[in-house]
Write a protein that holds these residues in place. Sequence first.
Motif, short mmCIF file in Angstrom:
data_model
loop_
_atom_site.label_atom_id
_atom_site.label_comp_id
_atom_site.label_asym_id
_atom_site.label_seq_id
_atom_site.Cartn_x
_atom_site.Cartn_y
_atom_site.Cartn_z
N GLY A 1 47.60 0.14 10.08
CA GLY A 1 48.38 -1.20 9.70
C GLY A 1 47.80 -2.07 10.65
O GLY A 1 47.29 -1.61 12.36
N GLN B 1 57.46 -5.74 9.39
CA GLN B 1 56.11 -5.39 8.97
C GLN B 1 56.33 -6.13 7.59
O GLN B 1 55.21 -6.23 6.74
CB GLN B 1 55.46 -4.17 8.61
CG GLN B 1 54.74 -3.90 7.93
CD GLN B 1 53.40 -4.85 8.38
OE1 GLN B 1 53.11 -4.79 10.11
NE2 GLN B 1 52.63 -5.41 7.98
N GLU C 1 49.09 -5.60 5.94
CA GLU C 1 49.96 -4.95 6.84
C GLU C 1 48.49 -3.39 7.20
O GLU C 1 48.93 -2.86 7.71
CB GLU C 1 50.90 -4.05 6.15
CG GLU C 1 51.55 -2.74 7.37
CD GLU C 1 51.47 -1.52 7.50
OE1 GLU C 1 50.85 -1.13 5.88
OE2 GLU C 1 51.59 -1.66 8.14
N TYR D 1 48.65 2.73 -0.63
CA TYR D 1 47.38 1.96 0.03
C TYR D 1 46.10 2.66 -0.01
O TYR D 1 45.10 2.94 -0.42
CB TYR D 1 47.49 1.59 1.56
CG TYR D 1 46.47 1.83 2.26
CD1 TYR D 1 45.68 0.37 2.21
CD2 TYR D 1 45.87 2.08 3.20
CE1 TYR D 1 45.13 -0.77 2.42
CE2 TYR D 1 44.88 1.47 4.05
CZ TYR D 1 44.35 0.22 3.63
OH TYR D 1 43.70 -0.48 3.81
N LYS E 1 53.83 4.24 1.21
CA LYS E 1 53.13 3.04 1.72
C LYS E 1 51.74 3.82 1.53
O LYS E 1 50.50 3.48 1.39
CB LYS E 1 53.32 2.31 2.83
CG LYS E 1 52.49 1.18 2.78
CD LYS E 1 52.99 0.87 4.90
CE LYS E 1 54.36 0.05 5.20
NZ LYS E 1 53.99 -0.09 6.75
N LEU F 1 47.96 -2.18 -1.93
CA LEU F 1 48.80 -3.35 -1.50
C LEU F 1 47.69 -4.60 -0.98
O LEU F 1 46.38 -3.96 -1.00
CB LEU F 1 49.09 -2.71 0.07
CG LEU F 1 50.60 -1.55 -0.23
CD1 LEU F 1 50.77 -0.91 1.30
CD2 LEU F 1 51.38 -2.42 -0.28
N THR G 1 53.39 -5.77 2.04
CA THR G 1 54.52 -4.41 2.16
C THR G 1 56.13 -4.97 2.30
O THR G 1 56.45 -4.24 1.96
CB THR G 1 54.35 -4.39 3.95
OG1 THR G 1 52.84 -3.98 4.03
CG2 THR G 1 54.94 -3.70 4.98
N SER H 1 55.30 -3.97 10.95
CA SER H 1 55.82 -2.42 10.62
C SER H 1 56.45 -1.50 12.39
O SER H 1 56.06 -0.51 12.21
CB SER H 1 55.30 -1.90 10.30
OG SER H 1 53.45 -1.49 10.45
#
Length: 462
Positions: free
Chosen positions: A67, A410, A422, A164, A160, A170, A179, A57
């Motif tokens: 991340g 990612q 991630e 998360y 995301k 995640l 991811t 990512s």
Amino acid sequence: MLLIDEELWRMAEERTQEILWTIEPNVLSEVNRKDVIEYVQKLIGGYHESEVFALGSFPLKTYLPDGDVDLTALSRVDEEEDLAQTVCDLLQSGEDPEYQVQDVQYIRAQVPLVKCTIKGIAVDISFNQMPGLYTLRFLEQVDQLVGKNYIFKRSIILIKAWCYYESRLLGGHFGLLTTYALEILVLYIINRFHSSVRGPLEVLYIFLDYYRSFDWEHNYISIWGPRALSSLPEIVDIPECDRGQFLLQKEFLQNYKDMCSSFTARASENVTQEFSVKSMNILDPLRDDNNVGRSVTMASLYRMRLAFSYGSKKLKKILKLPGQYMGAALEKFFRSTLDRNGKGQRADVDIPVSPFGTGRSEESVIRGDCNSYYGALQYIQKINAKPPLTENSSFSISPSQDHIPALSMQQHWSMFYPSGTEVYIPPEQTLYHPTYEGGMSRGTGTYIPDLVCCLSSQILSI
């Protein structure tokens, strides 16, 4: 689709963009992450004729503040294990106090993996992950095709963050979503509704509303929609409705499939070529034998359904509020995200940043650099003594189109690369038990380290 006044949608998307500014890649985070990448490149570049390239990512510009950085060391295919051990030894013997290399781990998997933290940022180093480069180019070009101010990338970041920070969904290592799996789920929404969605918040709403009731017991999901599990092992690539309503075309996808297949023949010798049915089944658009949802356990799938259902109902109520109340309600909907990232601190930046709500933000970085990935593809061809790539090679969108942003991995190319979260998960602190309003447990999710404590420890170690 939720029908509300156009002006209210505009207001909601504007407030969402303010939230996004606190978590999007920015100039400061880019500098820190590039510094870490350059350190690793200088440390191990040249050993076993290797070169190190960024994946994930970071180059796609869809990373969260927490991340990690994904790198791959490209070398001759028969020297991966030796190179992995060399990399591990070099990191463990690193003596530069500025970079604070810690927690070095050598994971002897089908494809070796070296994990560590550098300057407080988690780093995963894989080896010869060439198929991922094509995945990155694919996702990058999708974003270019849909346009709308990087709506695909910004939707990935927003969804995301919700998965998360708000719902702890995640973490492929812990039976949750990888991811890449999440990105394919988002890609179906974009592929199907690209012409009508107005911003990342609307993509999030459709995402939650669609997947809260998806019949995972009887169907798998592809970027063309649901398909019956009973139809496997045959893969049906015909869209669920008229192809004209979709963004992508079959020919476009086939081109990328052909690119990937040229680099997966060696790995596939010891890997089953049949789609493996698990609790959650998500078809990799570039690999018919790759179930990118296979990391999800039955218990985690149950958690996801609850989370998607709760999120969908909550967001629907917010979007029906009068305009003067909607902004505050959206902030509450992303409360954990803002608590973590909106107070002037950011996990991947070691100086104060603009707090949420001040009307200021750091300059966002969403555009990438395609040329660096073209160089990676050229390098792997060179060291494996294959015919050199030219600017007319079939994989290239066109090197002269330098307006096309960078590619990223990612996605954790899960057929070859161990499923990752991630995000950095500290040893012995991997599980968390978030609750919904009213005290109802969300189950077990990934642990997020305390930001103040992490920053304090970094300051003390300097």
